[in-house]
Design a protein around this motif. Structure first.
Motif, PDB file in Angstrom:
ATOM      1  N   GLY A 106      37.071  46.477  41.273  1.00  0.00           N
ATOM      2  CA  GLY A 106      35.547  46.751  41.133  1.00  0.00           C
ATOM      3  C   GLY A 106      34.893  45.310  40.433  1.00  0.00           C
ATOM      4  O   GLY A 106      34.355  44.371  41.175  1.00  0.00           O
ATOM      5  N   VAL A 107      35.458  44.948  39.493  1.00  0.00           N
ATOM      6  CA  VAL A 107      34.823  43.874  38.566  1.00  0.00           C
ATOM      7  C   VAL A 107      36.397  43.355  37.747  1.00  0.00           C
ATOM      8  O   VAL A 107      37.338  43.779  37.983  1.00  0.00           O
ATOM      9  CB  VAL A 107      33.908  43.906  37.427  1.00  0.00           C
ATOM     10  CG1 VAL A 107      32.465  44.288  38.185  1.00  0.00           C
ATOM     11  CG2 VAL A 107      34.328  45.202  36.684  1.00  0.00           C
TER      12      VAL A 107
ATOM     13  N   VAL B 263      39.734  48.809  32.308  1.00  0.00           N
ATOM     14  CA  VAL B 263      40.967  48.553  33.107  1.00  0.00           C
ATOM     15  C   VAL B 263      42.238  49.637  32.744  1.00  0.00           C
ATOM     16  O   VAL B 263      42.373  50.222  31.719  1.00  0.00           O
ATOM     17  CB  VAL B 263      41.634  47.389  32.633  1.00  0.00           C
ATOM     18  CG1 VAL B 263      43.105  47.008  33.359  1.00  0.00           C
ATOM     19  CG2 VAL B 263      40.688  46.170  32.849  1.00  0.00           C
ATOM     20  N   PRO B 264      42.766  50.413  33.943  1.00  0.00           N
ATOM     21  CA  PRO B 264      43.687  51.340  33.902  1.00  0.00           C
ATOM     22  C   PRO B 264      44.857  50.839  33.053  1.00  0.00           C
ATOM     23  O   PRO B 264      45.338  49.574  33.117  1.00  0.00           O
ATOM     24  CB  PRO B 264      43.957  51.669  35.488  1.00  0.00           C
ATOM     25  CG  PRO B 264      42.897  51.320  36.219  1.00  0.00           C
ATOM     26  CD  PRO B 264      42.267  50.010  35.460  1.00  0.00           C
TER      27      PRO B 264
ATOM     28  N   TYR C 256      36.027  38.676  45.722  1.00  0.00           N
ATOM     29  CA  TYR C 256      36.773  39.539  45.175  1.00  0.00           C
ATOM     30  C   TYR C 256      38.491  39.417  45.850  1.00  0.00           C
ATOM     31  O   TYR C 256      38.901  40.520  46.070  1.00  0.00           O
ATOM     32  CB  TYR C 256      36.468  41.207  45.430  1.00  0.00           C
ATOM     33  CG  TYR C 256      35.162  41.412  44.714  1.00  0.00           C
ATOM     34  CD1 TYR C 256      34.827  41.862  43.679  1.00  0.00           C
ATOM     35  CD2 TYR C 256      33.958  40.856  45.428  1.00  0.00           C
ATOM     36  CE1 TYR C 256      33.665  42.061  42.820  1.00  0.00           C
ATOM     37  CE2 TYR C 256      32.625  41.166  44.852  1.00  0.00           C
ATOM     38  CZ  TYR C 256      32.563  41.709  43.732  1.00  0.00           C
ATOM     39  OH  TYR C 256      31.298  41.923  43.190  1.00  0.00           O
ATOM     40  N   CYS C 257      38.791  38.048  45.819  1.00  0.00           N
ATOM     41  CA  CYS C 257      39.990  37.812  46.464  1.00  0.00           C
ATOM     42  C   CYS C 257      41.299  38.096  45.507  1.00  0.00           C
ATOM     43  O   CYS C 257      42.298  38.196  45.772  1.00  0.00           O
ATOM     44  CB  CYS C 257      40.190  36.389  46.952  1.00  0.00           C
ATOM     45  SG  CYS C 257      39.792  35.170  45.522  1.00  0.00           S
ATOM     46  N   GLY C 258      40.874  37.927  44.145  1.00  0.00           N
ATOM     47  CA  GLY C 258      41.847  38.312  43.276  1.00  0.00           C
ATOM     48  C   GLY C 258      42.890  37.040  42.967  1.00  0.00           C
ATOM     49  O   GLY C 258      43.779  37.209  41.994  1.00  0.00           O
ATOM     50  N   ILE C 259      42.435  35.992  43.471  1.00  0.00           N
ATOM     51  CA  ILE C 259      43.290  34.728  43.343  1.00  0.00           C
ATOM     52  C   ILE C 259      43.215  34.429  41.678  1.00  0.00           C
ATOM     53  O   ILE C 259      44.457  33.928  41.287  1.00  0.00           O
ATOM     54  CB  ILE C 259      43.030  33.500  43.918  1.00  0.00           C
ATOM     55  CG1 ILE C 259      43.128  33.795  45.771  1.00  0.00           C
ATOM     56  CG2 ILE C 259      43.520  32.269  43.731  1.00  0.00           C
ATOM     57  CD1 ILE C 259      42.492  32.768  46.543  1.00  0.00           C
TER      58      ILE C 259
ATOM     59  N   LEU D 136      43.284  38.086  32.891  1.00  0.00           N
ATOM     60  CA  LEU D 136      42.376  38.581  33.659  1.00  0.00           C
ATOM     61  C   LEU D 136      42.809  39.756  34.414  1.00  0.00           C
ATOM     62  O   LEU D 136      44.073  39.652  34.885  1.00  0.00           O
ATOM     63  CB  LEU D 136      41.868  37.477  34.890  1.00  0.00           C
ATOM     64  CG  LEU D 136      41.022  36.255  34.459  1.00  0.00           C
ATOM     65  CD1 LEU D 136      40.931  35.309  35.313  1.00  0.00           C
ATOM     66  CD2 LEU D 136      39.753  36.482  33.535  1.00  0.00           C
ATOM     67  N   PHE D 137      42.085  40.835  34.685  1.00  0.00           N
ATOM     68  CA  PHE D 137      42.422  42.059  34.988  1.00  0.00           C
ATOM     69  C   PHE D 137      41.415  42.504  35.961  1.00  0.00           C
ATOM     70  O   PHE D 137      40.226  42.328  35.580  1.00  0.00           O
ATOM     71  CB  PHE D 137      42.851  43.105  34.114  1.00  0.00           C
ATOM     72  CG  PHE D 137      44.034  42.566  33.153  1.00  0.00           C
ATOM     73  CD1 PHE D 137      45.678  42.938  33.347  1.00  0.00           C
ATOM     74  CD2 PHE D 137      43.947  41.833  32.042  1.00  0.00           C
ATOM     75  CE1 PHE D 137      46.396  42.586  32.619  1.00  0.00           C
ATOM     76  CE2 PHE D 137      44.709  41.374  31.159  1.00  0.00           C
ATOM     77  CZ  PHE D 137      46.122  41.537  31.421  1.00  0.00           C
ATOM     78  N   TRP D 138      41.823  43.482  37.101  1.00  0.00           N
ATOM     79  CA  TRP D 138      41.007  44.214  37.721  1.00  0.00           C
ATOM     80  C   TRP D 138      40.429  45.522  37.127  1.00  0.00           C
ATOM     81  O   TRP D 138      41.507  46.301  36.311  1.00  0.00           O
ATOM     82  CB  TRP D 138      41.695  44.628  39.077  1.00  0.00           C
ATOM     83  CG  TRP D 138      41.783  43.392  40.310  1.00  0.00           C
ATOM     84  CD1 TRP D 138      42.709  42.933  40.684  1.00  0.00           C
ATOM     85  CD2 TRP D 138      40.484  43.087  40.696  1.00  0.00           C
ATOM     86  NE1 TRP D 138      42.266  42.028  41.751  1.00  0.00           N
ATOM     87  CE2 TRP D 138      41.021  42.028  41.723  1.00  0.00           C
ATOM     88  CE3 TRP D 138      39.147  43.034  40.520  1.00  0.00           C
ATOM     89  CZ2 TRP D 138      40.126  41.291  42.459  1.00  0.00           C
ATOM     90  CZ3 TRP D 138      38.394  42.121  41.643  1.00  0.00           C
ATOM     91  CH2 TRP D 138      38.767  41.363  42.398  1.00  0.00           C
ATOM     92  N   SER D 139      39.277  45.632  37.078  1.00  0.00           N
ATOM     93  CA  SER D 139      38.766  47.028  36.571  1.00  0.00           C
ATOM     94  C   SER D 139      38.273  47.532  37.891  1.00  0.00           C
ATOM     95  O   SER D 139      37.511  47.181  38.627  1.00  0.00           O
ATOM     96  CB  SER D 139      37.678  46.698  35.467  1.00  0.00           C
ATOM     97  OG  SER D 139      36.859  47.870  35.351  1.00  0.00           O
ATOM     98  N   PRO D 140      38.104  48.897  37.696  1.00  0.00           N
ATOM     99  CA  PRO D 140      37.624  49.855  38.717  1.00  0.00           C
ATOM    100  C   PRO D 140      35.963  50.089  38.782  1.00  0.00           C
ATOM    101  O   PRO D 140      35.406  50.625  39.619  1.00  0.00           O
ATOM    102  CB  PRO D 140      38.332  50.965  38.782  1.00  0.00           C
ATOM    103  CG  PRO D 140      38.768  51.215  37.353  1.00  0.00           C
ATOM    104  CD  PRO D 140      39.022  49.894  36.831  1.00  0.00           C
ATOM    105  N   GLU D 141      35.654  49.370  37.557  1.00  0.00           N
ATOM    106  CA  GLU D 141      34.024  49.646  37.509  1.00  0.00           C
ATOM    107  C   GLU D 141      33.307  48.935  38.484  1.00  0.00           C
ATOM    108  O   GLU D 141      33.503  47.812  39.063  1.00  0.00           O
ATOM    109  CB  GLU D 141      33.675  48.813  36.063  1.00  0.00           C
ATOM    110  CG  GLU D 141      32.240  48.951  35.780  1.00  0.00           C
ATOM    111  CD  GLU D 141      31.889  50.425  35.519  1.00  0.00           C
ATOM    112  OE1 GLU D 141      30.706  50.706  35.790  1.00  0.00           O
ATOM    113  OE2 GLU D 141      32.823  51.231  35.103  1.00  0.00           O
TER     114      GLU D 141
END
Length: 204
Positions: free
Chosen positions: A42-43, A145-146, A102-105, A115-120
């Protein structure tokens, strides 16, 4: 063997008939929030305490959508006779989600898990310039963040959780010290004020 005339049409109608007999499922969004997978992209949330301003995420970003500003501060020697050290202090950390793909590199290359992925995903704006979110907003998303998967018995606590707990304990101790320092001052002010029934100095 040549195909039977009309077989393609019959297959297509069969698919249509099967779909017509199934129960329709309508997502009642936004009244009902969707159940997203834990690893949804998400963000990006920022755990500022882990950031060392190494600039690795900004350099590796293929869209150049991460903006970082910092300055250096000189730290006193940890022991007498020791040498002073300098460290980078984060001034600005912003991500332009209008450019991000949103590649996540940036999350993968961060060596300190900042830095972490959030499902928001509800962060749409009417102005494209407002899609550049500063570190305060990125820090708020950190709370969405989960939680990581459960550890195996006997495993060490993740360093992210240990750092977060240490920061929370430090903030709580600082708050308690400020409250304790403020109470005597309030008592002194009350003691210095004239109380009801006291005669003013120089009175008859």
């Amino acid at each position: 063997m040549p195909p039977i005339p009309g077989s393609g049409l019959a297959k297509g109608l069969a698919v249509t008939l099967r779909t017509m007999t199934r129960k329709t499922v309508t997502a009642q969004y936004p009244d009902v929030q969707p159940e997203l997978p834990p690893r949804s992209r998400g963000v990006i949330g920022l755990f500022e305490e882990n950031c060392t301003v190494c600039m690795l995420c900004a350099r590796e970003c293929p869209d150049w959508c991460i903006y970082i500003d910092s300055h250096k501060e000189t730290m006193p020697a940890a022991a007498p006779g020791g040498r002073e050290r300098s460290r980078n202090v984060l001034d600005r950390f912003a991500i332009d989600f209008a450019l991000c793909m949103y590649c996540g590199i940036c999350i993968e290359v961060c060596p300190f898990d900042a830095l972490f992925w959030s499902p928001e995903f509800e962060y749409a704006e009417t102005d494209i310039h407002e899609l550049t979110h500063e570190r305060d907003k990125l820090r708020e998303w950190m709370w969405t963040v989960p939680a990581p998967p459960a550890l195996e018995p006997g495993a060490e606590e993740p360093k992210e959780i240990a750092a977060a707990r240490k920061t929370a304990d430090k903030l709580e101790a600082d708050e308690q010290s400020r409250q304790q320092a403020g109470e005597p001052q309030a008592d002194e002010q009350r003691n210095g004020e004239p109380q009801a029934g006291d005669e003013p100095e120089g009175g008859a």
